[in-house]
Motif scaffolding. Structure first.
Motif, PDB file in Angstrom:
ATOM      1  N   LEU A 178       3.101   7.331  -3.830  1.00 51.31           N
ATOM      2  CA  LEU A 178       2.758   8.344  -2.973  1.00 51.31           C
ATOM      3  C   LEU A 178       3.660   9.512  -2.983  1.00 51.31           C
ATOM      4  O   LEU A 178       4.901   9.132  -2.735  1.00 51.31           O
ATOM      5  CB  LEU A 178       2.506   7.840  -1.647  1.00 51.31           C
ATOM      6  CG  LEU A 178       1.693   8.500  -0.541  1.00 51.31           C
ATOM      7  CD1 LEU A 178       0.421   8.843  -1.017  1.00 51.31           C
ATOM      8  CD2 LEU A 178       1.592   7.940   0.686  1.00 51.31           C
ATOM      9  N   LYS A 212      -2.939   3.833  -1.376  1.00 50.60           N
ATOM     10  CA  LYS A 212      -1.979   3.800  -2.511  1.00 50.60           C
ATOM     11  C   LYS A 212      -0.690   2.981  -1.821  1.00 50.60           C
ATOM     12  O   LYS A 212      -0.785   2.592  -0.642  1.00 50.60           O
ATOM     13  CB  LYS A 212      -1.314   4.896  -2.947  1.00 50.60           C
ATOM     14  CG  LYS A 212      -2.328   5.896  -3.545  1.00 50.60           C
ATOM     15  CD  LYS A 212      -1.601   7.318  -3.927  1.00 50.60           C
ATOM     16  CE  LYS A 212      -2.577   8.251  -4.588  1.00 50.60           C
ATOM     17  NZ  LYS A 212      -2.057   9.447  -5.056  1.00 50.60           N
ATOM     18  N   HIS A 218      -4.280   7.242   2.805  1.00 48.67           N
ATOM     19  CA  HIS A 218      -3.795   7.269   1.604  1.00 48.67           C
ATOM     20  C   HIS A 218      -3.933   5.801   0.980  1.00 48.67           C
ATOM     21  O   HIS A 218      -3.301   4.690   1.382  1.00 48.67           O
ATOM     22  CB  HIS A 218      -2.307   7.619   1.259  1.00 48.67           C
ATOM     23  CG  HIS A 218      -1.979   9.058   2.060  1.00 48.67           C
ATOM     24  ND1 HIS A 218      -2.332  10.028   1.237  1.00 48.67           N
ATOM     25  CD2 HIS A 218      -1.668   9.279   3.345  1.00 48.67           C
ATOM     26  CE1 HIS A 218      -2.064  11.056   2.266  1.00 48.67           C
ATOM     27  NE2 HIS A 218      -1.541  10.490   3.421  1.00 48.67           N
ATOM     28  N   PRO A 224      -2.673   0.150   0.728  1.00 45.98           N
ATOM     29  CA  PRO A 224      -3.269  -0.069  -0.487  1.00 45.98           C
ATOM     30  C   PRO A 224      -4.452  -1.066  -0.820  1.00 45.98           C
ATOM     31  O   PRO A 224      -5.291  -0.797  -1.711  1.00 45.98           O
ATOM     32  CB  PRO A 224      -2.160  -0.619  -1.524  1.00 45.98           C
ATOM     33  CG  PRO A 224      -1.363  -1.603  -0.428  1.00 45.98           C
ATOM     34  CD  PRO A 224      -1.662  -0.572   0.706  1.00 45.98           C
TER      35      PRO A 224
END
Length: 193
Positions: free
Chosen positions: A126, A121, A119, A96
């Motif tokens: 997710l 996040k 990603h 993140p």
């Protein structure tokens, strides 16, 4: 012989020239970025190499897998490093923090890795298809990590958590985990959760 190559041989970690070159390039990139962005506590190549070996050591006992989700990848340990070592497997790196995500994107581009998705996040936000393997290093307790990863876990999913010496206090003996010690690390592995 480079120090890293010597360590890979010493610990019987499989490697080829491309992997070694990419790991050495990664080390240089991390040290360069670390000066400005404080991505990790490693301040020199020897300290980075310790993290590399720590990330790669499970290659000695992991069964083959096609996909991996690494929770809390940070500066790349272990997910990006495993992706360098296993170019035929796909890795979803979940991180993140923006400065770390920027570094991961830069590394993927600089190292020419086509087997990595990043990603930006938290794991809770997710949605991914269940991978063959879930990894995580130094994120949280085992039970909390399992709870966070639950949406990604399918019957075929194995887990590999890079834990410390207190891992025995975090799990129940009957849960079917294998713990492999290496230096101060305890690799917590369970095939087919």
């Amino acid at each position: 012989m480079s120090s890293l190559k010597h360590q890979l041989k010493t610990y019987h970690i499989p490697f080829d020239d491309q992997m070694l070159e990419r790991l050495e390039r990664y080390t240089a990139l991390l040290l360069e970025w670390n000066r400005a962005h404080n991505l990790t506590g490693a301040k020199n190549s020897q300290e980075v190499e310790e993290h590399l070996i720590d990330s790669l050591y499970p290659l000695r006992f992991l069964p083959p897998f096609d996909s991996c989700a690494d929770i809390g990848t940070g500066a790349g340990f272990p997910g990006l490093i495993l992706a360098i070592a296993l170019p035929k497997s796909h890795f979803d790196l979940i991180e993140p923090l923006k400065k770390r995500v920027a570094f991961l994107h830069y590394c993927v581009m600089e190292l020419g890795l086509s087997n990595v998705s990043i990603h930006a996040k938290r794991i809770e936000a997710l949605t991914l298809e269940a991978p063959d393997l879930i990894t995580s290093r130094a994120v949280t307790s085992t039970q909390t990590l399992l709870s966070l990863a639950r949406p990604l876990i399918a019957p075929h999913t194995s887990i590999l958590f890079y834990k410390g010496e207190r891992v025995l206090g975090e799990i129940q003996e009957e849960e079917g985990y294998t713990i492999t010690p290496f230096k101060q690390r305890r690799y917590l592995f369970k095939q087919g959760v």
